[in-house]
Write a protein that holds these residues in place. Structure first.
Motif, short mmCIF file in Angstrom:
data_model
loop_
_atom_site.label_atom_id
_atom_site.label_comp_id
_atom_site.label_asym_id
_atom_site.label_seq_id
_atom_site.Cartn_x
_atom_site.Cartn_y
_atom_site.Cartn_z
N CYS A 292 -1.47 -7.11 -4.15
CA CYS A 292 -1.45 -8.37 -3.09
C CYS A 292 -1.28 -9.61 -3.63
CB CYS A 292 -2.63 -8.08 -2.35
SG CYS A 292 -4.40 -8.30 -3.09
N TYR B 158 5.41 3.81 1.80
CA TYR B 158 5.01 2.32 1.19
C TYR B 158 5.13 1.22 2.49
CZ TYR B 158 5.18 4.27 -3.59
OH TYR B 158 4.75 4.92 -4.51
N PHE C 64 0.93 -1.24 -0.05
CA PHE C 64 0.00 0.10 0.03
C PHE C 64 0.79 1.34 0.17
CE2 PHE C 64 -3.75 -2.25 1.08
CZ PHE C 64 -3.25 -3.43 1.58
N GLN D 206 0.78 5.53 0.93
CA GLN D 206 0.06 6.59 1.50
C GLN D 206 0.97 8.15 1.35
OE1 GLN D 206 -1.16 6.21 5.70
NE2 GLN D 206 -2.57 7.97 5.31
N ARG E 210 -4.59 6.07 2.67
CA ARG E 210 -3.76 4.94 2.00
C ARG E 210 -4.52 4.11 0.92
NH1 ARG E 210 -1.67 1.66 7.10
NH2 ARG E 210 -0.83 3.42 7.50
N GLU E 211 -3.50 3.64 -0.06
CA GLU E 211 -4.35 3.05 -1.01
C GLU E 211 -3.55 1.91 -1.35
OE1 GLU E 211 -3.33 6.60 -4.07
OE2 GLU E 211 -3.47 4.60 -5.25
N GLY E 212 -4.32 0.68 -1.82
CA GLY E 212 -3.63 -0.36 -2.13
C GLY E 212 -3.13 -0.44 -3.46
#
Length: 129
Positions: A51, A95, A38, A40, A46-48
């Motif tokens: 994954c 990150y 993620f 920010q 915060r953004e993904g």
């Protein structure tokens, strides 16, 4: 105690590349486990980014970053890497990596905060224009 430690951040020129690493300890990587990255940026949520699941090492990437950012692992989802290419100044951010156990598709997992129970302290990425 679960611990996640990110490394590899730093200063890079716009258009440059960085490879971040996330090492986890105290976390059981069963088939329902996943590790995510993620970011920010200052003043933003915060953004993904991406994954990866322990189950067949399936990956999911945010569509806006796919093609330039890639999540990977060498062995059993630990450590997990984030290769970042063609970095842009507005991608300067902290990150984070995080660990989850889940029962949802990866695209849902990445945007559902309550799945992500464990977080690292973050690594700073600065992109110079």
């Amino acid at each position: 105690e679960v611990q996640l430690v990110e490394s590899g951040g730093g200063l890079v020129q716009a258009g440059g590349s960085l490879n971040l690493s996330c090492v986890a300890s105290g976390f059981t990587f069963d088939d329902d486990a996943a590790i995510g990255w993620f970011l920010q940026a200052p003043g933003k949520e915060r953004e993904g980014i991406a994954c990866i699941s322990r189950n067949e090492y399936t990956t999911h990437h945010a569509s806006s970053l796919k093609g330039r950012f890639a999540i990977s692992t060498d062995n059993a989802v630990n450590p997990v890497y984030l290769q970042m290419n063609s970095l842009k100044p507005d991608e300067a951010a902290v990150y984070y990596c995080a660990a989850a156990t889940y029962d949802a598709p990866l695209p849902v997992l990445m945007v559902t905060p309550h799945y992500w129970k464990h977080w690292g302290q973050g690594t700073q990425v600065t992109v110079l224009s």
